[in-house]
Design an enzyme around this catalytic site. Structure first.
Site, PDB file in Angstrom:
ATOM      1  N   CYS A   1      72.218  37.369  35.582  1.00 38.94           N
ATOM      2  CA  CYS A   1      73.614  37.737  35.311  1.00 38.94           C
ATOM      3  C   CYS A   1      74.517  36.611  35.796  1.00 38.94           C
ATOM      4  O   CYS A   1      75.482  36.229  35.128  1.00 38.94           O
ATOM      5  CB  CYS A   1      73.996  39.015  36.056  1.00 38.94           C
ATOM      6  SG  CYS A   1      72.941  40.432  35.735  1.00 38.94           S
TER       7      CYS A   1
ATOM      8  N   CYS B   1      73.763  42.727  27.401  1.00 42.18           N
ATOM      9  CA  CYS B   1      73.587  41.423  28.047  1.00 42.18           C
ATOM     10  C   CYS B   1      72.107  41.137  28.266  1.00 42.18           C
ATOM     11  O   CYS B   1      71.632  40.040  28.009  1.00 42.18           O
ATOM     12  CB  CYS B   1      74.298  41.388  29.402  1.00 42.18           C
ATOM     13  SG  CYS B   1      76.034  40.899  29.307  1.00 42.18           S
TER      14      CYS B   1
ATOM     15  N   CYS C   1      83.973  72.064  30.332  1.00 44.08           N
ATOM     16  CA  CYS C   1      84.301  71.257  31.514  1.00 44.08           C
ATOM     17  C   CYS C   1      85.581  71.807  32.143  1.00 44.08           C
ATOM     18  O   CYS C   1      85.696  71.944  33.355  1.00 44.08           O
ATOM     19  CB  CYS C   1      84.540  69.798  31.124  1.00 44.08           C
ATOM     20  SG  CYS C   1      83.205  69.020  30.198  1.00 44.08           S
TER      21      CYS C   1
ATOM     22  N   CYS D   1      85.852  74.945  34.698  1.00 52.92           N
ATOM     23  CA  CYS D   1      85.634  74.689  36.123  1.00 52.92           C
ATOM     24  C   CYS D   1      86.606  73.649  36.673  1.00 52.92           C
ATOM     25  O   CYS D   1      87.245  73.861  37.693  1.00 52.92           O
ATOM     26  CB  CYS D   1      84.207  74.214  36.375  1.00 52.92           C
ATOM     27  SG  CYS D   1      82.964  75.516  36.241  1.00 52.92           S
ATOM     28  N   HIS D   2      86.694  72.518  36.009  1.00 54.04           N
ATOM     29  CA  HIS D   2      87.320  71.350  36.640  1.00 54.04           C
ATOM     30  C   HIS D   2      88.813  71.205  36.357  1.00 54.04           C
ATOM     31  O   HIS D   2      89.476  70.418  37.012  1.00 54.04           O
ATOM     32  CB  HIS D   2      86.565  70.083  36.236  1.00 54.04           C
ATOM     33  CG  HIS D   2      85.150  70.083  36.732  1.00 54.04           C
ATOM     34  ND1 HIS D   2      84.847  69.974  38.075  1.00 54.04           N
ATOM     35  CD2 HIS D   2      83.958  70.214  36.083  1.00 54.04           C
ATOM     36  CE1 HIS D   2      83.522  70.013  38.220  1.00 54.04           C
ATOM     37  NE2 HIS D   2      82.961  70.168  37.032  1.00 54.04           N
TER      38      HIS D   2
ATOM     39  N   ARG E   1      75.090  63.121  35.679  1.00 50.10           N
ATOM     40  CA  ARG E   1      75.916  64.217  36.204  1.00 50.10           C
ATOM     41  C   ARG E   1      76.409  65.114  35.073  1.00 50.10           C
ATOM     42  O   ARG E   1      76.400  66.335  35.185  1.00 50.10           O
ATOM     43  CB  ARG E   1      77.096  63.614  36.982  1.00 50.10           C
ATOM     44  CG  ARG E   1      78.028  64.608  37.632  1.00 50.10           C
ATOM     45  CD  ARG E   1      77.352  65.406  38.707  1.00 50.10           C
ATOM     46  NE  ARG E   1      77.366  66.815  38.322  1.00 50.10           N
ATOM     47  CZ  ARG E   1      76.815  67.813  38.994  1.00 50.10           C
ATOM     48  NH1 ARG E   1      76.165  67.603  40.085  1.00 50.10           N
ATOM     49  NH2 ARG E   1      76.879  69.031  38.573  1.00 50.10           N
TER      50      ARG E   1
ATOM     51  N   CYS F   1      75.715  69.145  34.615  1.00 49.71           N
ATOM     52  CA  CYS F   1      76.782  70.134  34.409  1.00 49.71           C
ATOM     53  C   CYS F   1      76.519  70.959  33.138  1.00 49.71           C
ATOM     54  O   CYS F   1      76.634  72.181  33.157  1.00 49.71           O
ATOM     55  CB  CYS F   1      78.133  69.438  34.264  1.00 49.71           C
ATOM     56  SG  CYS F   1      79.019  69.230  35.820  1.00 49.71           S
TER      57      CYS F   1
END
Lengths: 138, 109, 281
Positions: free
Chosen positions: C97, C134, C197, C200-201, C238, C242
């Site tokens: 890199c 890349c 989503c 809850c959030h 994640r 959920c």
């Protein structure tokens, strides 16, 4: 751990056991202490253990042990399948008789620190940590 | 040797002679407790770092026995006296016989 | 329908609806950098949220403290590993890199604007997609698994050099249709529990879900070191967790759906500081 139905039931069962016996002290805890002290009496005094009252996650619970005169400190988690956590020995260049680490707790229980002081006596302190079960997926 | 084990240690670069400094150490390690089972129900054998030592110019600072209840990626914090310029040496001992070492120099100033 | 869902939610969230308000605390990194964990919501959330808040404010005292020092934060071990990867030559082109990009610190400012539109490819790319492009195109190396350890180490490194910079993803122009799709997914109920989503959030942050605190589900702290599984967790992993918890078949990490959702959720945190690798429960 994959969240399968079976695991969920097992975790639930684990929670029940822990809730039912929050302060269980197995025989092996006494054995480990006796091994450390050689059977000497354990009093209270120059030893402190600091742990959260409620741990967000039993996988990673920060604790600190501290003493003015300890040469060695044994830490036990009395409610774990095997109670031993760590033994700290302080060398000549230790600036304090204190150390911090992060530990695993299988459930709500007492975490115990037993210090061997420089006069050869043993002292003990303990702290109760409530371990919660998380939200989604435990 | 457990794969990809990497230590991370905080030691100040300088101190006054006789100073107390705080040392923090982390190391990447699974700390497999020996309590877990795999998907077939077989116990996954214990594989942990079982001892950690810190020495300065050959003199011991701490010598710690670690058990299976220490969390994954073990963290240890303690205080050391710096009597003179020199090198802190950190050693982690694995159940499998591997030894992981790192060192940090400290100057007086 | 609304009542039924309400009842379901009430049962799921907590039997007593204990309030778990975000704490009043400041996140200062290494006693130097103050991060923005609470700020006015971006304009596109007007009428929905007044304020956006980092998940850090919803965590316990000890967990919050763990993120304030780079030698307390276990996620930083993986930043070190990412740095090793950054400098490692791999693939048929004999490049690392660093060969093209220089030091990893020169990548400051990259994390906050991803996902972003790639003109040449004509697509919205997440940081993971760009890293893999890349690797394949420039280095002649194999792709990394989207949510695997090597990738998480790299995204942790790239996040770490941008810590303190505000999340600032574009939501209009060529990304707008993707952003719209992400928004639709955010409000779409999924699974047997029929939860979106937002249920809850957006509607219930600050309330308890069983013994845990519901946050706004912001992703400015990703990848995040979770105490639960003691490793770095990527955004799409994640999301997958959920969606699975709503008892739905989930989208795959790296899928166009999760790319769109990531863009939308990131935009809900425009203005919050990049925190990755953060420490969460």
């Amino acid at each position: 751990m994959e969240l399968t139905r079976r695991n969920a039931i097992l975790m639930g069962a684990g929670a029940l056991v822990v809730a039912g016996l929050p302060m269980r002290a197995s025989a092996s805890v006494d054995d480990v202490i006796a091994q450390f002290t050689g059977g000497a009496e354990v009093g209270t005094g120059d030893i402190t253990i600091t742990a959260p009252e409620i741990a967000e996650n039993g996988n990673t619970v920060p604790i600190e042990v501290s003493s003015g005169t300890a040469v060695e400190i044994l830490v036990l988690a009395t409610g774990n399948p095997t109670p031993n956590v760590a033994t700290f020995k302080f060398g000549k260049l230790a600036a304090s008789r204190a150390a911090s680490t992060r530990i695993r707790l299988a459930g709500t229980q007492d975490v115990v620190a037993i210090a061997k002081l420089d006069d050869g006596t043993f002292v003990k302190a303990s702290s109760t940590v409530k371990v919660t079960i998380g939200g989604c997926g435990g | 040797m457990a794969s990809g084990v990497k230590p991370r240690v905080k030691v100040p670069k300088t101190a006054a002679a006789g100073d107390t400094i705080t040392i923090k150490t982390l190391i990447s390690h699974k700390m497999e407790s020996g309590q877990r089972k795999d998907d077939d129900g077989n116990i996954i054998p214990r594989s942990i770092i079982n001892r950690f030592t810190c020495d300065f110019n050959g003199e011991n600072v701490v010598d710690i026995v670690l058990e299976a209840a220490i969390s994954t990626n073990p963290y240890l914090e303690f205080e050391a006296i710096v009597p003179e310029a020199g090198e802190f040496k950190f050693t982690w001992y694995d159940d499998d016989g591997s030894i992981y070492e790192t060192a940090k120099s400290i100057a007086i100033g | 329908m609304r009542n039924l869902t309400g009842a379901l939610l009430a049962g799921l969230l907590s039997t007593t609806f204990v309030s778990a308000d975000p704490v009043d605390d400041k996140l200062v990194l290494n006693e130097e950098t103050t991060l923005v964990t609470r700020t006015a919501a971006p304009a596109h959330l007007s009428g929905v949220l007044d304020e956006v808040m980092s998940g850090w404010l919803f965590r316990g005292t000890e967990t919050r403290a763990m993120q304030t020092d780079d030698f307390d934060n276990p996620g930083m071990i993986f930043v070190d590993k990412g740095e090793d990867s950054w400098n490692a030559v791999e693939g048929t082109e004999g490049k690392s890199c660093a060969s093209c990009h220089g030091g990893s610190e020169d990548m400051a400012g990259v994390r906050p604007v991803y996902p972003k539109f790639n003109e040449a490819a004509g697509e919205v790319r997440t940081l993971e997609m760009q890293v893999n492009d890349c690797r394949e195109t420039q280095m002649g190396a194999d792709k990394w698994k989207y949510t695997g350890g090597s990738m998480a180490n790299m995204t942790a490194l790239l996040a770490s050099v941008s810590r303190g910079m505000p999340v600032n993803v574009a939501i209009d122009g060529p990304v707008q249709s993707t952003w719209d799709e992400g928004k639709e997914l955010y409000y779409a109920r999924t699974g047997q529990l029929e939860l979106s989503c937002a249920n809850c959030h957006e509607e219930n942050f600050g309330n308890m879900i069983r013994a845990d605190h519901l946050s706004q589900g912001q992703i400015n702290g990703f990848p995040t070191y979770r105490l639960k599984n003691t490793k770095l967790n990527s955004v799409h992993a994640r999301f997958k967790g959920c969606v699975r918890d709503t008892r739905a078949e989930t989208y795959k990490p790296g899928s166009s759906e999760f790319v769109a959702l990531e863009l939308y959720v990131a935009s809900r945190g425009n203005g919050l500081s990049v925190e990755g690798p953060s420490v969460r429960n």
